[in-house]
Design an enzyme around this catalytic site. Structure first.
Site, mmCIF file in Angstrom:
data_model
loop_
_atom_site.group_PDB
_atom_site.id
_atom_site.type_symbol
_atom_site.label_atom_id
_atom_site.label_comp_id
_atom_site.label_asym_id
_atom_site.label_seq_id
_atom_site.Cartn_x
_atom_site.Cartn_y
_atom_site.Cartn_z
ATOM 1 N N ASP A 2 31.405 0.716 -3.532
ATOM 2 C CA ASP A 2 29.990 1.164 -4.245
ATOM 3 C C ASP A 2 28.923 0.877 -3.078
ATOM 4 O OD1 ASP A 2 28.355 0.738 -6.201
ATOM 5 O OD2 ASP A 2 29.648 -0.824 -7.274
ATOM 6 N N ASP B 232 25.707 5.274 -13.244
ATOM 7 C CA ASP B 232 26.780 4.717 -13.671
ATOM 8 C C ASP B 232 27.028 6.088 -15.368
ATOM 9 O OD1 ASP B 232 27.299 3.239 -12.195
ATOM 10 O OD2 ASP B 232 27.744 1.624 -12.947
#
Ligand SMILES: *[C@@H]1O[C@H](CO)[C@@H](O)[C@H](O)[C@H]1NC(C)=O
Ligand SMILES: *[C@@H]1O[C@H](CO)[C@@H](O)[C@H](O)[C@H]1NC(C)=O
Ligand SMILES: *[C@@H]1O[C@H](CO)[C@@H](O)[C@H](O)[C@H]1NC(C)=O
Ligand SMILES: *[C@@H]1O[C@H](CO)[C@@H](O)[C@H](O)[C@H]1NC(C)=O
Ligand SMILES: *[C@@H]1O[C@H](CO)[C@@H](O)[C@H](O)[C@H]1NC(C)=O
Length: 410
Positions: A158, A216
């Site tokens: 991430d 996302d």
């Protein structure tokens, strides 16, 4: 007709793919990840069945191994954020949360491997993960070694709490080298493109096996379409970097969660497959609806995703609330998805092999991949008409029909 010429010329130019060369992800990786469905639920006292702890991963691995998922190609059982202890140990090594993962990640990896599956971990190219667990910053080589010692097979990286636009990509590149230096093959799944302004996708593909480049996904049809539209808007760029070794990651399949209807779930499965995204489910496999499971296990749709040429399917049609994609497959085959973005009723979409850009002068056997039924044999200009539901898709595969040789039998 202009569309057809464009499609043909594109397929003649071999894309220059400089993908990560670690022998992995020759087709898009497939697996399961808790994030979209279970997030950072660490309340194992009040919600033991749904919190991020080793039992959850063991249960999912058990289901994937024997529930038909493994046979369909789902292989990676991945951790996401919130698996770690809030602190590294005295030596600076990462450790799993001792209450929620008392057996440790090595044991979990052994368990998952014994089921014939693989294990993924999550980290962050910054000082902390998005939820405030220890980031990899300053520990790139050490963490890569730790994962290798644990027997991890997949690393998702991430980009929260990152350090600057120069150091951030440099960190990813160093991680690619550090993983390689361990000698253990890892799928390296990067969110580099999500956070980097004006990312160089060629560079990302050269260092990563999967490329998350946008927001996302949520359990939402609108959000799913937003993700789809964004990847389509960059399809020409991604076409050039997608291929064996590096695939785009349009984020999780939310099939079997709460929001997508049956038709919409088929649409996500079809679209993620034709665009050659990695396919990582994020749903509660323990409570999977049988119809939704059938969508997730549709081997004919998955075969389009897993086609060995690894080409990106492209949208070439967008009119009257119909959109259509085609993907070139191995052995002269093609796939197409027709999506109907309307809210009213089923409508027919009529096309021809020639209009879809399938090789000219060829006759194809056309098969519907959700009905599992041959629709017939079509020459270049024979009309093919399919009925598409609102919020739904029709997905077809066209296989060249061998020219019948006239054999005289004496
Ligand atoms: C990457 O590795 C090089 C060589 O070891 C080092 O000089 C540099 O500081 C590292 N950069 C990052 C961001 O880790
Ligand atoms: C390391 O990189 C080399 C060259 O790119 C590649 O041939 C090799 O398979 C990689 N090894 C691992 C373990 O990723
Ligand atoms: C993008 O990265 C590639 C590979 O590292 C490099 O060859 C190319 O010059 C870069 N493009 C730009 C615009 O920086
Ligand atoms: C199709 O076949 C005809 C007759 O054999 C030939 O003249 C024509 O050039 C072919 N077209 C293409 C696009 O290959
Ligand atoms: C609409 O498509 C269906 C197949 O899905 C076909 O049976 C029917 O003939 C089509 N109708 C028209 C008017 O083309």
């Amino acid at each position: 007709m202009r569309t057809i010429l464009l499609l043909v010329s594109v397929s003649l130019v071999m894309p220059a793919v400089y993908s990560l060369d670690n022998g992995l992800a020759r087709t898009p990786p497939m697996g399961w990840n808790p994030w979209e469905r279970f997030r950072c639920n660490v309340d194992c006292v009040n919600d033991p069945d749904n919190c991020i702890r080793e039992e959850l991963f063991i249960q999912m691995a058990d289901i994937v191994a024997v529930g038909g998922y493994k046979d369909a190609g789902y292989e990676y059982i991945n951790l996401d954020d919130c698996w770690m202890s809030k602190e590294r140990d005295a030596q600076g090594l990462l450790q799993a949360d001792p209450q929620r993962f008392p057996s440790g990640i090595k044991n979990l990896a052994d368990y998952v491997h014994a089921k014939g599956l693989k294990l993924g971990v999550y980290q962050d190219m910054g000082t902390e993960t998005c939820d405030g667990y220890p980031g990899i910053w300053g520990h790139i080589e050490t963490d890569a070694k730790t994962y290798a010692e644990w027997g991890v097979d997949y690393v998702k990286m991430d980009g929260c709490h990152r350090l600057g636009p120069k150091l951030f990509p440099e960190g990813y590149k160093n991680m690619t080298l550090a993983l390689n230096a361990t000698g253990r093959p890892f799928v390296f799944s990067c969110e580099w493109g999500v956070y980097q302004p004006n990312p160089n996708y060629t560079d990302i593909a050269a260092h990563c096996n999967t490329m998350r480049n946008y927001i996302d996904i949520q359990d939402s049809w609108e959000q799913m379409l937003q993700v789809l539209d964004w990847y389509v808007s960059k399809q020409d760029e991604f076409y050039l970097v997608n291929g064996p070794g590096s695939f785009i990651d349009m984020d999780f399949l939310v099939v079997g969660d709460f929001q997508l209807s049956f038709a919409q779930a088929q649409a996500q499965m079809a679209l993620w497959s034709i665009m050659s995204s990695q396919l990582i489910m994020s749903s509660d496999l323990r409570k999977m609806d049988p119809q939704m499971k059938e969508i997730l296990l549709n081997h004919e749709v998955i075969a389009v995703n897993q086609d060995k040429l690894g080409k990106l399917g492209k949208r070439f049609y967008n009119k009257n609330q119909f959109q259509a994609w085609t993907k070139e497959l191995d052995q002269g085959c093609y796939a197409a998805v027709i999506l109907r973005r309307a809210r009213n009723m089923p409508m027919n979409f009529t096309t021809t092999m020639e209009y879809l850009g399938f090789g000219s002068n060829t006759t194809y056997t056309v098969r519907d991949l959700f009905l599992h039924k041959d629709l017939g044999v079509f020459g270049p200009t024979d009309p093919l008409s399919v009925s598409v539901n609102p919020g739904g898709v029709v997905m077809i595969k066209a296989t060249p029909k061998p020219i019948k040789k006239f054999v005289r039998v004496y």
